[in-house]
Scaffold this motif. Structure first.
Motif, PDB file in Angstrom:
ATOM      1  N   ASP A 146       0.829  -1.206   0.000  1.00 52.39           N
ATOM      2  CA  ASP A 146       0.000   0.000   0.000  1.00 52.39           C
ATOM      3  C   ASP A 146       0.864   1.258   0.000  1.00 52.39           C
ATOM      4  O   ASP A 146       0.586   2.218  -0.725  1.00 52.39           O
ATOM      5  CB  ASP A 146      -0.945   0.013   1.202  1.00 52.39           C
ATOM      6  CG  ASP A 146      -2.039  -1.033   1.112  1.00 52.39           C
ATOM      7  OD1 ASP A 146      -2.252  -1.589   0.002  1.00 52.39           O
ATOM      8  OD2 ASP A 146      -2.664  -1.320   2.147  1.00 52.39           O
ATOM      9  N   ALA A 147       1.925   1.268   0.798  1.00 49.58           N
ATOM     10  CA  ALA A 147       2.832   2.419   0.846  1.00 49.58           C
ATOM     11  C   ALA A 147       3.525   2.606  -0.503  1.00 49.58           C
ATOM     12  O   ALA A 147       3.672   3.746  -0.980  1.00 49.58           O
ATOM     13  CB  ALA A 147       3.861   2.227   1.958  1.00 49.58           C
ATOM     14  N   LEU A 148       3.928   1.521  -1.109  1.00 49.12           N
ATOM     15  CA  LEU A 148       4.570   1.602  -2.423  1.00 49.12           C
ATOM     16  C   LEU A 148       3.608   2.162  -3.467  1.00 49.12           C
ATOM     17  O   LEU A 148       3.983   3.024  -4.276  1.00 49.12           O
ATOM     18  CB  LEU A 148       5.069   0.218  -2.851  1.00 49.12           C
ATOM     19  CG  LEU A 148       5.747   0.141  -4.212  1.00 49.12           C
ATOM     20  CD1 LEU A 148       7.002   1.002  -4.233  1.00 49.12           C
ATOM     21  CD2 LEU A 148       6.084  -1.297  -4.547  1.00 49.12           C
ATOM     22  N   LEU A 149       2.375   1.730  -3.443  1.00 45.98           N
ATOM     23  CA  LEU A 149       1.391   2.240  -4.393  1.00 45.98           C
ATOM     24  C   LEU A 149       1.110   3.732  -4.174  1.00 45.98           C
ATOM     25  O   LEU A 149       0.934   4.485  -5.147  1.00 45.98           O
ATOM     26  CB  LEU A 149       0.098   1.438  -4.294  1.00 45.98           C
ATOM     27  CG  LEU A 149       0.184   0.005  -4.818  1.00 45.98           C
ATOM     28  CD1 LEU A 149      -1.116  -0.734  -4.532  1.00 45.98           C
ATOM     29  CD2 LEU A 149       0.515  -0.023  -6.295  1.00 45.98           C
ATOM     30  N   ARG A 150       1.080   4.146  -2.923  1.00 47.01           N
ATOM     31  CA  ARG A 150       0.894   5.567  -2.640  1.00 47.01           C
ATOM     32  C   ARG A 150       2.049   6.390  -3.184  1.00 47.01           C
ATOM     33  O   ARG A 150       1.852   7.496  -3.715  1.00 47.01           O
ATOM     34  CB  ARG A 150       0.714   5.810  -1.149  1.00 47.01           C
ATOM     35  CG  ARG A 150      -0.683   5.463  -0.636  1.00 47.01           C
ATOM     36  CD  ARG A 150      -0.915   5.994   0.773  1.00 47.01           C
ATOM     37  NE  ARG A 150       0.056   5.504   1.760  1.00 47.01           N
ATOM     38  CZ  ARG A 150      -0.051   4.332   2.412  1.00 47.01           C
ATOM     39  NH1 ARG A 150      -1.077   3.530   2.173  1.00 47.01           N
ATOM     40  NH2 ARG A 150       0.852   3.981   3.285  1.00 47.01           N
ATOM     41  N   LEU A 151       3.269   5.873  -3.080  1.00 49.11           N
ATOM     42  CA  LEU A 151       4.431   6.568  -3.636  1.00 49.11           C
ATOM     43  C   LEU A 151       4.320   6.665  -5.155  1.00 49.11           C
ATOM     44  O   LEU A 151       4.663   7.693  -5.749  1.00 49.11           O
ATOM     45  CB  LEU A 151       5.731   5.841  -3.256  1.00 49.11           C
ATOM     46  CG  LEU A 151       6.185   5.967  -1.819  1.00 49.11           C
ATOM     47  CD1 LEU A 151       7.395   5.069  -1.567  1.00 49.11           C
ATOM     48  CD2 LEU A 151       6.533   7.411  -1.488  1.00 49.11           C
ATOM     49  N   GLN A 152       3.874   5.619  -5.784  1.00 51.29           N
ATOM     50  CA  GLN A 152       3.710   5.614  -7.246  1.00 51.29           C
ATOM     51  C   GLN A 152       2.644   6.602  -7.687  1.00 51.29           C
ATOM     52  O   GLN A 152       2.768   7.211  -8.747  1.00 51.29           O
ATOM     53  CB  GLN A 152       3.376   4.201  -7.731  1.00 51.29           C
ATOM     54  CG  GLN A 152       4.504   3.208  -7.603  1.00 51.29           C
ATOM     55  CD  GLN A 152       5.694   3.578  -8.481  1.00 51.29           C
ATOM     56  OE1 GLN A 152       5.539   4.119  -9.576  1.00 51.29           O
ATOM     57  NE2 GLN A 152       6.881   3.297  -7.993  1.00 51.29           N
TER      58      GLN A 152
END
Length: 75
Positions: free
Chosen positions: A66-72
Motif C-alpha cells: 500500500d505504501a509503495l502504491l501511494r508513492l507511485q
C-alpha cells in the motif's frame, strides 16, 4: 520471494499442526494412547502463535504494498 505466499503456507502449516494435535488430544483415554495432555497443550499454543505470526507477516506485506502504491501515485 513472495512474502504473502510464504506466510499463507505458514498459516496452512500451523492449521495442520493444530488439527493434528487436536486429533491426538481426542484420542486421549483410548487404550494404548500415549498422548500427553501437557505436550499437546504446548503444541496447540505454539501452532496458534505460529498462525498469528504468519498473519502479521501478511498484514505487514500488505502495508508495504500500500505504501509503495501511494508513492507511485504521487509521481
Amino acid at each position: 520471494m513472495d512474502p504473502i505466499a510464504t506466510a499463507s503456507y505458514g498459516m496452512l502449516a500451523a492449521s495442520r499442526r493444530f488439527e493434528a494435535s487436536a486429533q491426538r488430544t481426542a484420542t486421549m483415554g483410548v487404550d494404548g494412547s500415549t498422548t500427553s495432555y501437557e505436550r499437546e497443550a504446548v503444541e496447540q499454543i505454539t501452532a496458534k502463535h505460529q498462525f498469528k505470526a504468519n498473519l502479521a507477516t501478511i498484514g505487514a506485506a500488505q502495508d508495504m504494498w500500500d505504501a509503495l502504491l501511494r508513492l507511485q501515485e504521487r509521481r
